[in-house]
Write a protein that holds these residues in place. Structure first.
Motif, PDB file in Angstrom:
ATOM      1  N   ARG A 179       0.820  -1.207   0.000  1.00  0.00           N
ATOM      2  CA  ARG A 179       0.000   0.000   0.000  1.00  0.00           C
ATOM      3  C   ARG A 179       0.855   1.258   0.000  1.00  0.00           C
ATOM      4  NH1 ARG A 179      -3.353  -2.400   5.017  1.00  0.00           N
ATOM      5  NH2 ARG A 179      -1.171  -2.756   5.574  1.00  0.00           N
ATOM      6  N   ASN A 180       2.131   1.101   0.406  1.00  0.00           N
ATOM      7  CA  ASN A 180       3.036   2.248   0.477  1.00  0.00           C
ATOM      8  C   ASN A 180       4.218   2.149  -0.473  1.00  0.00           C
ATOM      9  OD1 ASN A 180       1.422   3.192   2.636  1.00  0.00           O
ATOM     10  ND2 ASN A 180       2.644   2.040   4.131  1.00  0.00           N
ATOM     11  N   ASP A 181       4.566   0.927  -0.857  1.00  0.00           N
ATOM     12  CA  ASP A 181       5.760   0.708  -1.673  1.00  0.00           C
ATOM     13  C   ASP A 181       5.389  -0.006  -2.965  1.00  0.00           C
ATOM     14  OD1 ASP A 181       8.194   0.113  -2.792  1.00  0.00           O
ATOM     15  OD2 ASP A 181       9.085  -0.707  -0.957  1.00  0.00           O
ATOM     16  N   PRO A 182       5.386   0.701  -4.104  1.00  0.00           N
ATOM     17  CA  PRO A 182       4.995   0.074  -5.377  1.00  0.00           C
ATOM     18  C   PRO A 182       5.964  -0.995  -5.852  1.00  0.00           C
ATOM     19  CG  PRO A 182       5.852   2.290  -5.743  1.00  0.00           C
ATOM     20  CD  PRO A 182       5.725   2.126  -4.260  1.00  0.00           C
ATOM     21  N   GLU A 183       7.159  -1.058  -5.270  1.00  0.00           N
ATOM     22  CA  GLU A 183       8.160  -2.045  -5.680  1.00  0.00           C
ATOM     23  C   GLU A 183       8.147  -3.284  -4.774  1.00  0.00           C
ATOM     24  OE1 GLU A 183      11.950  -0.200  -5.988  1.00  0.00           O
ATOM     25  OE2 GLU A 183      11.332   1.197  -7.569  1.00  0.00           O
ATOM     26  N   ALA A 184       7.158  -3.365  -3.915  1.00  0.00           N
ATOM     27  CA  ALA A 184       7.075  -4.521  -3.017  1.00  0.00           C
ATOM     28  C   ALA A 184       6.912  -5.814  -3.817  1.00  0.00           C
ATOM     29  CB  ALA A 184       5.902  -4.340  -2.058  1.00  0.00           C
ATOM     30  N   GLU A 185       7.698  -6.834  -3.492  1.00  0.00           N
ATOM     31  CA  GLU A 185       7.681  -8.106  -4.202  1.00  0.00           C
ATOM     32  C   GLU A 185       6.777  -9.108  -3.482  1.00  0.00           C
ATOM     33  OE1 GLU A 185       9.127  -9.024  -7.050  1.00  0.00           O
ATOM     34  OE2 GLU A 185       9.951  -7.022  -7.385  1.00  0.00           O
ATOM     35  N   PRO A 186       5.913  -9.827  -4.216  1.00  0.00           N
ATOM     36  CA  PRO A 186       5.056 -10.825  -3.568  1.00  0.00           C
ATOM     37  C   PRO A 186       5.854 -12.048  -3.125  1.00  0.00           C
ATOM     38  CG  PRO A 186       4.788 -10.911  -5.942  1.00  0.00           C
ATOM     39  CD  PRO A 186       5.669  -9.726  -5.656  1.00  0.00           C
ATOM     40  N   ILE A 187       5.465 -12.620  -2.009  1.00  0.00           N
ATOM     41  CA  ILE A 187       6.065 -13.857  -1.507  1.00  0.00           C
ATOM     42  C   ILE A 187       5.004 -14.946  -1.617  1.00  0.00           C
ATOM     43  CG2 ILE A 187       7.074 -15.005   0.510  1.00  0.00           C
ATOM     44  CD1 ILE A 187       7.971 -12.181   1.434  1.00  0.00           C
ATOM     45  N   LYS A 188       5.214 -15.900  -2.512  1.00  0.00           N
ATOM     46  CA  LYS A 188       4.185 -16.885  -2.818  1.00  0.00           C
ATOM     47  C   LYS A 188       4.276 -18.132  -1.949  1.00  0.00           C
ATOM     48  CE  LYS A 188       3.596 -15.405  -7.627  1.00  0.00           C
ATOM     49  NZ  LYS A 188       3.588 -15.847  -9.045  1.00  0.00           N
ATOM     50  N   LYS A 189       5.492 -18.548  -1.617  1.00  0.00           N
ATOM     51  CA  LYS A 189       5.627 -19.793  -0.862  1.00  0.00           C
ATOM     52  C   LYS A 189       6.780 -19.696   0.121  1.00  0.00           C
ATOM     53  CE  LYS A 189       4.313 -23.684  -2.410  1.00  0.00           C
ATOM     54  NZ  LYS A 189       4.053 -24.981  -3.103  1.00  0.00           N
ATOM     55  N   VAL A 190       6.571 -20.238   1.312  1.00  0.00           N
ATOM     56  CA  VAL A 190       7.608 -20.327   2.349  1.00  0.00           C
ATOM     57  C   VAL A 190       7.699 -21.795   2.737  1.00  0.00           C
ATOM     58  CG1 VAL A 190       8.344 -19.569   4.634  1.00  0.00           C
ATOM     59  CG2 VAL A 190       7.059 -17.999   3.158  1.00  0.00           C
ATOM     60  N   VAL A 191       8.854 -22.391   2.501  1.00  0.00           N
ATOM     61  CA  VAL A 191       8.986 -23.843   2.659  1.00  0.00           C
ATOM     62  C   VAL A 191       9.656 -24.217   3.974  1.00  0.00           C
ATOM     63  CG1 VAL A 191       9.963 -25.951   1.673  1.00  0.00           C
ATOM     64  CG2 VAL A 191       9.032 -24.169   0.172  1.00  0.00           C
ATOM     65  N   THR A 192      10.770 -23.562   4.303  1.00  0.00           N
ATOM     66  CA  THR A 192      11.554 -23.981   5.451  1.00  0.00           C
ATOM     67  C   THR A 192      11.328 -23.077   6.659  1.00  0.00           C
ATOM     68  OG1 THR A 192      13.481 -22.615   4.906  1.00  0.00           O
ATOM     69  CG2 THR A 192      13.334 -24.793   3.860  1.00  0.00           C
ATOM     70  N   ARG A 193      11.665 -23.591   7.827  1.00  0.00           N
ATOM     71  CA  ARG A 193      11.570 -22.806   9.051  1.00  0.00           C
ATOM     72  C   ARG A 193      12.542 -21.622   9.013  1.00  0.00           C
ATOM     73  NH1 ARG A 193       9.260 -23.489  14.013  1.00  0.00           N
ATOM     74  NH2 ARG A 193       7.694 -24.380  12.651  1.00  0.00           N
ATOM     75  N   LYS A 194      13.702 -21.812   8.390  1.00  0.00           N
ATOM     76  CA  LYS A 194      14.669 -20.721   8.289  1.00  0.00           C
ATOM     77  C   LYS A 194      14.109 -19.559   7.472  1.00  0.00           C
ATOM     78  CE  LYS A 194      19.451 -19.682   7.014  1.00  0.00           C
ATOM     79  NZ  LYS A 194      20.726 -20.218   6.455  1.00  0.00           N
ATOM     80  N   GLU A 195      13.426 -19.855   6.366  1.00  0.00           N
ATOM     81  CA  GLU A 195      12.808 -18.805   5.550  1.00  0.00           C
ATOM     82  C   GLU A 195      11.777 -18.020   6.368  1.00  0.00           C
ATOM     83  OE1 GLU A 195      12.957 -20.871   1.106  1.00  0.00           O
ATOM     84  OE2 GLU A 195      11.176 -21.071   2.351  1.00  0.00           O
TER      85      GLU A 195
END
Length: 370
Positions: A179-195
């Motif tokens: 809503r504030n940053d037009p360059e924000a990248e979508p995060i589609k999947k998180v697989v590991t606990r570290k991520e």
């Protein structure tokens, strides 16, 4: 066996952000979606925020109450109207519902925790959709959930759900606030606990005016749920019908893969439902024995005690740098541990005059934190 699904919808989705009045169209779509899922044989639980927001609108308040007493009073006003709307909509669809109000205290007590589990299972067996909210009227500050994201994750862990859906005011998690940053990248999947841990470290604390959550609480909910073996999805609350597509494999929202559900029900209770009331700091040898070999904690490995607690209460186990490595139920009080720390187990009766156990925390009462 039927899949169990927990759906949490936030205040920003069930109310109009500008006024706090109920978003009837969204709630109606949600009711239709959940009824269809249940009709397809799935076991469905809804965790709904919005009571305080609705109470504010009914009482013509322009902002969320700042004191506990006023917040609890406003939530009591809003809860009745919120559940009435749900009951009207689900009744039109011939779908029975039940209101379940929880506090953290009830999940801390093992007997009530088991009773709550049995109640949920009975409701689901009766093909009822439980609608859950925190019992704001009686919750105390030290033992409240803080937000319904956390509560939904604890409920998902309790009932051993297959999915937790966190419906919010954005379509997925982004690298920054879209809503504030037009360059924000979508995060589609998180697989590991570290991520997931990296996302938690970088997350901001922004949220809507009426809610108590934000992406920080949703990531913490994802940590709890995925750690308990529950796949978690963050997606847009104004489009609850997309749950069907996600269950069919569509790449919608941010999806967090479940970790292996290795712990038994009692250890999940220790790991996620209890609120630690103290910390035990351990030397390197004790940390290695617990982390690498799954050993019990002996008094010899304890270097420092923080907090005042009684035997049987939950504590956090930390390494020398203060990082949590485990948590568990202690066999001794903080006062007793301060006397026996650093000593071998056979010295306990000489120091205390009695022996409750050779271990400060037995491995069966301990859960490691990755």
């Amino acid at each position: 066996m039927s899949q169990t699904i927990v759906v949490k919808i936030g205040t920003s989705s069930v109310t109009q952000p500008e006024t706090g009045s109920l978003a009837i169209a969204t709630i109606a779509t949600l009711a239709e979606t959940l009824t269809e899922l249940r009709s397809n044989g799935m076991r469905v639980i809804l965790v709904s925020s919005g009571a305080t927001g609705v109470g504010c609108e009914r009482l013509h308040l322009k902002e969320r109450p700042r004191t506990i007493a006023l917040n609890q009073a406003v939530a009591a006003v809003g809860q009745g109207r919120l559940i009435r709307i749900y009951d009207d909509l689900f009744s039109t669809l011939r779908q029975p519902i039940a209101q379940v109000l929880l506090t953290r205290q009830e999940l801390i007590q093992r007997n009530s925790y088991v009773n709550i589990y049995n109640t949920f299972q009975s409701l689901l067996d009766l093909e009822v959709i439980p609608i859950v909210n925190e019992n704001d009227t009686v919750a105390v500050e030290e033992l409240n959930f803080g937000d319904n994201d956390t509560m939904s994750a604890l409920v998902a862990s309790l009932v051993e759900a297959d999915y937790l859906f966190l419906l919010t005011d954005v379509d997925r998690l982004y690298s920054a606030d879209p809503r504030n940053d037009p360059e924000a990248e979508p995060i589609k999947k998180v697989v590991t606990r570290k991520e997931l841990e990296e996302l938690q470290a970088n997350a901001g604390k922004s949220g809507s005016q009426w809610g108590t959550g934000g992406m920080v609480t949703k990531l913490e909910a994802a940590r709890i749920a995925t750690g308990a073996g529950v796949k978690t999805v963050i997606t847009h609350g104004r489009r609850p019908q997309e749950i069907h597509q996600i269950l069919s494999g569509a790449s919608i929202g941010t999806q967090f893969e479940a970790q292996p559900r290795g712990e038994n029900a009692r250890k999940r209770w220790i790991a996620y439902s209890l609120v630690p009331v103290g910390e035990l700091y351990l030397d390197h040898g004790a940390v290695k024995a617990i982390r690498d070999r799954g050993k019990s904690l002996l008094p010899a490995g304890i270097t420092h005690v923080e907090g005042d607690f009684q035997a049987g209460e939950a504590v956090t186990l930390c390494d020398s740098e203060g990082k949590e490595i485990a948590r568990g139920l202690t066999n001794y009080s903080s006062a007793e541990i301060r006397q026996i720390q650093g000593h071998k187990s056979e010295k306990i009766p000489l120091i205390l005059g009695y022996t409750s156990a050779e271990t400060v925390i037995h491995r069966d009462d301990m859960v490691s934190v990755l």
